[in-house]
Write an enzyme that holds these catalytic residues in place. Sequence first.
Site, PDB file in Angstrom:
ATOM      1  CG  HIS A 191      26.753 -24.436  26.565  1.00 17.87           C
ATOM      2  ND1 HIS A 191      27.065 -25.631  26.823  1.00 17.87           N
ATOM      3  CD2 HIS A 191      25.847 -24.791  25.480  1.00 17.87           C
ATOM      4  CE1 HIS A 191      26.496 -26.496  26.157  1.00 17.87           C
ATOM      5  NE2 HIS A 191      25.858 -26.070  25.133  1.00 17.87           N
ATOM      6  CG  ASP A 236      28.465 -25.118  30.053  1.00 20.66           C
ATOM      7  OD1 ASP A 236      27.310 -24.506  30.099  1.00 20.66           O
ATOM      8  OD2 ASP A 236      28.868 -25.783  29.062  1.00 20.66           O
ATOM      9  CB  SER A 281      26.313 -28.148  22.512  1.00 23.51           C
ATOM     10  OG  SER A 281      25.465 -28.011  23.208  1.00 23.51           O
TER      11      SER A 281
END
Length: 283
Positions: free
Chosen positions: A249, A220, A152
Amino acid sequence: MLVARLALGALTGFLLLTALLWLIQRRLAFPSPRAPLPDPVRVGLADAEPLTLSMRNGTRLAGWYLPPRLAPPFPALLWFYGNGETIAAIAPVLRDFRPPGTAVLVVDYPGYGASDGRASEQGLYETAELAYDTLLARPGIDPARVFVYGRSLGSAAALHVATTRTPARLVLESPFTSARDMARRHYPLFPPVLLRVRLDNLAAIKRVRCPVLVFHGSADRLVPAEMGHRLATAAPGAVEFVTIAGAGHNDGYGLGGRAYREKLWEFFERSGVRDEGRGTSEP
């Protein structure tokens, strides 16, 4: 008159919302959760060595070094976590996904976890370079087998260090293309010209020369898998894209499980291979 008043009210509301987003955009990108370093024994990482790094301005950064169980020279992995995480939050992940025989270094970003300072894009990049140089300077590290992992927000740190240093391999999990693309997706009315955070991963990956492995959850909604595919396509060298079926996610580790871990380890074990080619797979 009524139409004019409604239009004025809508414009005023839009300007207020825009001003609010301009003020809090750094907080949205860097929520900066705080947490002390956990007790290594209690989280199953009794060999974790707490360390302190110092940025150029004197800001103190907290980190963990996990020594390997091999005689030198041994490979090493630099781990960058997501924007809502800390070392304390990912300790179980480090315990379960840490590659065998590989040294690991993880550092809390400025303003995160047990580190001092305030989070920022430049601070993230400086932390990435400092952490890489610190890891490379540890005794016994094989400089030809230093790997970088970023999840991320951590994908921006990982990509930055992959363009300013020379890691052997790069792993990205749930990576985004850029802050501009994220703003366009989640705040479509916010004028892109007002963005103060760039985090341009798409530009960075075009300068990466080492093999790349990309994990992305098929479900996601925060950072869609399409962004991961765009990054994989833009990588100039060997790249592999792995879909984590059904993962959003933040549950890639849990849903990917053993298959995720084995793929990660196998990718590092191939560090001596120069020509892997491109492929797609699903754990």
